[in-house]
Scaffold this active site. Structure first.
Site, PDB file in Angstrom:
ATOM      1  CB  SER A  32      -0.839   0.054   1.299  1.00 47.78           C
ATOM      2  OG  SER A  32      -1.788  -0.946   1.170  1.00 47.78           O
ATOM      3  N   GLY A  72      -5.648  -4.031  -7.827  1.00 52.62           N
ATOM      4  CA  GLY A  72      -6.941  -3.018  -7.550  1.00 52.62           C
ATOM      5  C   GLY A  72      -6.654  -1.580  -6.988  1.00 52.62           C
ATOM      6  CB  SER A  76     -13.232   0.684   0.791  1.00 48.52           C
ATOM      7  OG  SER A  76     -12.291   0.850  -0.329  1.00 48.52           O
ATOM      8  CG  ASP A  78      -5.295  -6.987   2.260  1.00 44.48           C
ATOM      9  OD1 ASP A  78      -6.373  -7.137   1.601  1.00 44.48           O
ATOM     10  OD2 ASP A  78      -4.521  -6.105   2.014  1.00 44.48           O
ATOM     11  CE  LYS A 121     -10.482  -6.741   0.406  1.00 43.59           C
ATOM     12  NZ  LYS A 121     -10.237  -5.450   0.421  1.00 43.59           N
TER      13      LYS A 121
HETATM   14  C1  S3P Z   1      -5.844  -1.530  -0.026  1.00 40.18           C
HETATM   15  C2  S3P Z   1      -7.058  -1.404   0.594  1.00 40.18           C
HETATM   16  C3  S3P Z   1      -7.820  -2.599   0.761  1.00 40.18           C
HETATM   17  C4  S3P Z   1      -6.669  -3.711   0.840  1.00 40.18           C
HETATM   18  C5  S3P Z   1      -5.793  -3.798  -0.495  1.00 40.18           C
HETATM   19  C6  S3P Z   1      -4.921  -2.652  -0.138  1.00 40.18           C
HETATM   20  C7  S3P Z   1      -4.898  -0.090  -0.051  1.00 40.18           C
HETATM   21  O1  S3P Z   1      -8.516  -2.787   0.091  1.00 40.18           O
HETATM   22  O2  S3P Z   1      -7.593  -5.135   0.608  1.00 40.18           O
HETATM   23  O3  S3P Z   1      -5.202  -5.145  -0.579  1.00 40.18           O
HETATM   24  O4  S3P Z   1      -3.883  -0.165  -0.238  1.00 40.18           O
HETATM   25  O5  S3P Z   1      -5.596   0.944   0.110  1.00 40.18           O
HETATM   26  P1  S3P Z   1     -10.133  -2.149   0.183  1.00 40.18           P
HETATM   27  O6  S3P Z   1      -9.992  -0.630   0.290  1.00 40.18           O
HETATM   28  O7  S3P Z   1     -11.109  -2.603  -1.094  1.00 40.18           O
HETATM   29  O8  S3P Z   1     -10.671  -2.752   1.406  1.00 40.18           O
END
Ligand code: S3P
Length: 433
Positions: free
Chosen positions: A22, A94, A167, A315, A342
């Site tokens: 992240s 994502g 989120s 996660d 996910k």
């Molecule tokens: C993340 C947020 C989470 C996490 C992803 C990384 C991020 O997703 O599951 O692996 O870096 O902001 P969500 O925002 O969909 O919960």
């Protein structure tokens, strides 16, 4: 790639897992938008964060590296990105897609973002619907999935978003768009989620105001380049933490791990299960808390996982389910519907894999019920399909520590999205992989 992991063993030693995914994504994004040169160390050289790096290179940002986790970003300022020649392909990531949707909706050019087959099934309306309230135009497929086509030349307006799901990607998307919007943009979270975007924005000199569960910023400012030290990813550390928790005789220390309070749900949950985890030498590095984590084997018991821990461990559930299968008594998870969207449907894929290995696990709409068999080796040998989900693959690899025979895991290429070098490090720690 498939993993074949022989039964038994224990984990020992002191080591460092790769950089936080992240924070690595955000270092490239914000370093590119800053004025001046940002030096990043500890950058995760995994496919996901490299997808973000390549996207910014394609938009004209000069980026040197990565070399041993060091990246030099020659920031172009908030208005310096250029239209890429081609679509931006962010692969499995994502985070790249959702965060880019926010910041690219405020540029002068049109751009399309695509992804791999897993990402192409994931929901994007969670970002396009609130972004539309800010006067952006972001098109998806009819069912709200990628590719995303983002129209340029829009004047964004500030917006208060009461976020329906917890989120960090959605929150970050809206805040990044808010950098370009007129007036104030605020996001209210139903529960705390990782706050790396807010911390890094502040580190680059941007005012972000957090009051309870509401986060606000005002558009029109600028970002100033700085040095960013990326800690090790607690999500990658988790596989080793769980391995050491379940295998008798294990004793490991993981160095320089990010222990941001919005990320330590896995430690809280495993401790409730009876794990022996100590967090030492806690310090702050570049605005993020960092520590060494020592884990020694201890018998675990099943629990009802507190729902307030779910976003803080979002996660880590595939690995937590492996720990639950080795515990004394049932573990129940509720309030975790997000796991179904996910990199794979992590509830169904984990249930299928656990069942294959002889564990009684039942899916529920928003969670799982795991009833362990209390054998000394609770997992039997078998072939598990990870469905191309990196975290599922690494979690089942650790299950072999407590198996009666070899565990084979298929479709493991995507381990490289978040954890290059997993196999080597796991071997060094004592896994027969
Ligand atoms: C993340 C947020 C989470 C996490 C992803 C990384 C991020 O997703 O599951 O692996 O870096 O902001 P969500 O925002 O969909 O919960």
């Amino acid at each position: 790639m498939k993993f074949e992991v022989k039964a038994g063993g224990k984990l020992n030693g002191t080591f460092r897992v790769p950089g936080d995914k992240s924070i690595s994504h955000r270092s490239i994004m914000l370093g590119s938008l800053a004025e001046g040169v940002t030096q990043v160390s500890g950058f995760l050289e995994g496919e996901d964060s490299l997808a973000t790096l390549n996207a910014f290179r394609a938009m004209g940002v000069e980026i040197e590296g990565p070399t041993n986790g060091n990246v030099t970003i020659h920031g172009v300022g908030l208005h310096g990105l250029k239209q890429p020649e081609n679509e931006l392909d962010v692969g499995n990531s994502g985070t790249s897609m959702r965060l880019l949707a926010g910041l690219l909706s405020a540029q002068s050019f049109d751009v399309t973002i695509t992804g791999d087959s897993s990402l192409s099934k994931r929901p994007m309306r969670r970002v396009t619907v609130p972004l539309a309230q800010m006067n952006t135009v972001v098109e998806t497929n009819d069912n709200g999935t990628p590719p995303l086509t983002i129209k340029g030349g829009k004047k964004l307006v500030g917006f208060h978003y009461d976020m329906p799901v917890a989120s960090a990607q959605v929150k970050s998307c809206i805040l990044l768009a808010g950098l370009y919007a007129s007036g104030e943009t605020c996001v209210t979270e139903p529960a705390p989620t990782r706050d790396h975007t807010e911390r890094m924005l502040r580190g680059l000199g941007y005012q972000v105001i957090t009051e309870g569960n509401k986060i606000c910023l005002t558009g029109g400012g600028s970002l100033t380049a700085t040095n960013i030290d990326v800690p090790s990813d607690i999500s990658s550390a988790t596989f080793f933490i769980v391995g050491a928790c379940i295998a008798e005789g294990s004793d490991i220390t993981l160095e320089h791990v990010g222990v941001n309070p919005t990320r330590i749900g896995v430690i809280n949950i495993l401790r409730l299960m009876g794990a022996d985890i100590t967090v030492n030498n806690e310090r702050e590095v570049g605005g993020e808390p960092v520590a060494n984590i020592r884990v020694r084997y201890a018998p675990l018991k099943g629990i009802k996982i507190p729902e307030d821990q779910v976003p803080l461990a979002i996660d880590e559930f595939p690995a937590i389910f492996i720990a639950a299968a080795c515990a004394e008594g049932e573990t129940v998870l509720t309030g975790a519907k997000e796991l179904r969207v996910k990199e794979s449907d992590r509830i169904q894929v984990m249930v299928d894999g656990l069942n294959t290995l002889g564990i009684d696990a039942k899916p529920t709409e928003d969670g799982i019920v795991i009833t362990p068999n209390h054998n000394t080796s609770p997992f039997k040998s078998g072939i598990v399909d990870s469905h191309g989900d990196h975290r599922i693959a690494m979690s089942f690899a650790m299950a072999a520590l407590k198996a009666s025979g070899t565990i084979t895991i298929t479709d493991c290429d995507n381990v490289n999205t978040s954890f290059p070098g997993f196999v080597e490090l796991a071997k060094q720690a004592g896994l027969n992989i």
